[in-house]
Design a protein around this motif. Structure first.
Motif, mmCIF file in Angstrom:
data_model
loop_
_atom_site.group_PDB
_atom_site.id
_atom_site.type_symbol
_atom_site.label_atom_id
_atom_site.label_comp_id
_atom_site.label_asym_id
_atom_site.label_seq_id
_atom_site.Cartn_x
_atom_site.Cartn_y
_atom_site.Cartn_z
ATOM 1 N N ASP A 43 0.827 -1.214 0.000
ATOM 2 C CA ASP A 43 0.000 0.000 0.000
ATOM 3 C C ASP A 43 0.858 1.260 0.000
ATOM 4 N N TYR B 264 2.577 1.602 -3.380
ATOM 5 C CA TYR B 264 1.599 2.062 -4.374
ATOM 6 C C TYR B 264 1.391 3.575 -4.245
ATOM 7 N N GLU B 265 1.267 4.050 -2.992
ATOM 8 C CA GLU B 265 1.088 5.482 -2.769
ATOM 9 C C GLU B 265 2.308 6.257 -3.236
#
Length: 712
Positions: free
Chosen positions: A588, A591-592
């Motif tokens: 996560d 991805y950010e």
């Protein structure tokens, strides 16, 4: 491929020297993988090197018919050495694949009529025969490759615009569409690189060409369409609120976007026929309709309506830029009197081609477990040795099929190997089932031969587009060829399926257990490379803003590199998402980080576009200070990605926040004194500072994220 493979065999049968025909056939067949898109010069060099490699490999492979214990170390060493050539880039990896094919298939055929050295020389001649066909075909139809890649680029650009159009308005699958958009962007960047090689290298070697010159100008427009799109990101949350209040605008904008995409598809299909090029009338009607509708908001007295007008006006101006580029493309394709050579600087354009480093030191630098190619080569060598032992221990009919499956399936990345393993097995099962039925119905060896050649041609034409279908047709081809000489064709199909499943299973297990190269271990380097490219692009923008004048080539090169490295980062992240869940560490956050890096480039491109095409004032000290603070953040991001600790991160970010808040207050005070209807008045100060503030915010967020992720 069909001509190169069948002509030597037919000639060999006619002259009663089948061994000679087969050697020439194998040489042509093994050289074919290196014939990929690119300039003729690069193709010729690639095929020549393939011919030399397969000749040498066939010579040594001819002596590998001894006891297993003696063959294994030689087989492993040769496999590693040939695979390791891939460190020199994509074309080198295909030359390497040709060598691996020759090595593995040297077990499949033992010449009775020819000496080993004669057989190896004829293999090399077969490669030259294939090269001759490639050169002849190029001069018969020199435009074929250019038109094919250009048409594919038009279609990809159309899909890219369509996806952006689908994102306008509320969407339940927005995340999936944005992922699709990033994938399309990566594909477009790859196609742009191929077209650069074809169009610019050909001008370098063959001089000025009217046809290539026009296509190069068309290509420039396609590149600018992608860069313009990235430079104009849409704030979808604000757009959702706006379109909720004014729902009628959604269809108007989407109709215009989809019409532009449709026109690009028509250009891809009819680009060479001036009479069939799509007219701009429909697009003009759509554009004027939107322009009129947006203009109605401008006359409204409501403050909210005026703000909505500004958002829609910005979106309309972006669409107008894309519309103008499509009109320019149609003009370039349809104007027979244009003198293309006056528009392109050959010396400048050559600098946009990425040159591969062929220094022998590259091999030494990659002799380490830090290199993915080294680990892949070692993994492939061990797997091939295991496959050879298993095939001989169980006495399969054709154990080399196991080795062939391994070298075809295994790739440096886990995701691609897994996908190819599955597609290979399914394709082989489908091909085996179809072949069984056809062999039972047909008993004519001439028909078998014809079907075998046709199946092989179809298989190779589909290998990049649909690997599952390609595997099915390869199986059909193999079965038909064996049906001519093997009475028990059922056993051939049975062993073909078993060997394929076994080879795929060995490949998959090797990827899991033998020196795995998980994406998480490499993604940090990909992020760093992209951040470095963005940092350099920021520096070039700052220098140009301060010194004005003509846009230097170094500026354009830094922009191209930033786009390319961001695309490479997107591709690396996609590979990471295909790996086992247990290996997707901090997915996560990464991805950010990837999204923030992409947004940073979008903002840079937007700032770059504005300062290039609008007159700007002298750079203030505040501008220089803002650039310095953003640059400092990026430097600390790079330090953090390299395992270092950011110095006084909290204090640095706090000081930067105070600086930009002070500037924001100053700007609001100044703008409050202006008439809101003077849209262009002081637009530079507002837009430039808005982008600088946004760039600083993104760089700060990236710094916080990188400081919280351990990439080791």
């Amino acid at each position: 491929m069909g001509i190169a493979v069948t002509a030597p065999i037919i000639l060999g049968l006619t002259l009663e020297h089948l061994e000679v025909g087969l050697a020439l056939c194998f040489g042509a067949f093994w050289c074919s993988p290196s014939n990929v898109s690119g300039s003729l010069n690069h193709k010729m060099k690639g095929i020549l090197l393939s011919a030399l490699l397969i000749m040498v490999v066939s010579f040594f492979g001819g002596y590998l018919h001894y006891k297993t214990w003696l063959i294994l170390p030689v087989l492993g060493f040769l496999t590693f050495g040939i695979a390791f050539i891939s460190v020199y880039g994509f074309r080198a990896s295909l030359i390497s694949f040709s060598g691996l094919l020759a090595l593995v298939l040297s077990f499949a055929h033992t010449s009775q009529e020819l000496e080993i050295y004669q057989y190896a020389l004829l293999i090399g001649v077969g490669g030259l025969w294939y090269l001759l066909l490639v050169v002849i075909w190029h001069y018969i139809n020199p435009k074929a490759q250019t038109e094919e890649i250009l048409a594919e680029t038009f279609i990809l650009t159309a899909k890219f615009l369509e996806t952006r159009g689908q994102l306008v308005g509320q969407q339940t699958n927005r995340e999936a569409l944005q992922t699709k958009l990033l994938n399309l962007q990566s594909e477009l960047v790859e196609h742009h690189a191929t077209l650069r090689d074809i169009l610019i290298q050909s001008r370098k070697s063959s001089g000025i060409s009217y046809y290539k010159g026009k296509r190069l100008l068309v290509f420039v427009q396609l590149v600018e369409m992608l860069e313009t799109a990235i430079a104009n990101p849409v704030n979808y949350e604000k757009m959702d609120v706006l379109f909720k209040q004014h729902p009628g605008y959604i269809n108007s904008f989407q109709d215009f976007i989809f019409e532009m995409a449709q026109q690009l598809r028509f250009i891809a299909e009819f680009g060479n026929d001036i009479k069939k090029l799509p007219k701009s009338k429909e697009l003009s009607i759509c554009f004027e309709k939107i322009k009129e509708e947006v203009g109605l908001l401008k006359t409204s007295e409501g403050k909210a309506d005026y703000e909505d007008y500004l958002m829609l006006q910005n979106l309309l101006e972006y669409q107008e830029k894309q519309f103008n580029k499509i009109k320019k493309i149609k003009w370039l394709l349809g104007n027979p009197d244009m003198d293309a050579k006056d528009f392109i600087d050959r010396n400048e354009s050559k600098r946009f081609i990425v040159s591969q480093d062929y220094n022998p030191k590259v091999l030494l630098r990659n002799l380490s477990f830090r290199s993915n190619i080294f680990k892949h080569s070692l993994r492939l060598a061990v797997t091939v040795m295991i496959g050879y032992v298993v095939g001989n221990f169980f006495a399969f009919q054709n154990p080399y099929w196991i080795l062939l499956t391994i070298i075809v399936i295994m790739r440096p990345s886990y995701g691609l190997t897994k996908t190819r393993s599955k597609d290979r097995i399914i394709g082989t099962l489908i091909g085996g089932a179809i072949a069984s039925g056809m062999v039972l119905l047909i008993q004519n060896p001439y028909i078998y031969g014809g079907l075998g050649v046709v199946s092989l041609i179809i298989a190779f034409s589909m290998v990049q587009r649909n690997y599952k279908a390609s595997a099915a047709f390869i199986t059909l081809s193999v079965v038909f060829i064996y049906a001519i000489i093997q009475p028990d064709i059922t056993a051939v199909i049975q062993f073909r399926i078993i060997d394929t499943i076994l080879g795929a299973a060995l490949s998959f297990m090797s990827m899991l257990w033998l020196w795995p190269a998980w994406g998480f271990l490499e993604i940090g380097k990909n992020i760093e490379t992209s951040v470095v490219a963005n940092k350099d692009f920021l520096g070039k923008i700052s220098h140009f803003y301060q010194h004005k004048g003509k846009v230097p080539t170094s500026y354009k090169l830094s922009r191209k590199t930033a786009f390319l490295e961001t695309s490479n980062l997107n591709a690396a992240f996609q590979r990471m998402t295909q790996e086992p869940k247990s290996k997707q560490k901090h997915l996560d956050k990464i991805y950010e980080l990837v999204e923030l890096n992409h947004t940073f480039l979008s903002s840079l491109a937007s700032l770059s576009s504005y300062i290039q095409f609008h007159p700007t004032t002298e750079a203030s000290e505040r501008f220089k200070m803002a650039i310095t603070k953003i640059d400092d953040n990026l430097s600390q991001v790079i330090t953090s990605l390299n395992g270092g600790k950011s110095q006084n991160m909290a204090s640095t970010i706090l000081q930067g926040d105070v600086f930009f808040k002070e500037q924001l207050a100053h700007e609001k005070l100044f703008l409050a004194q202006e008439d809101k209807h003077l849209e262009r008045h002081d637009q530079e100060a507002h837009l430039v500072w808005e982008q600088l503030r946004w760039l600083y915010t993104i760089s700060g967020s990236m710094l916080k994220l990188t400081s919280s992720i351990d990439f080791d």
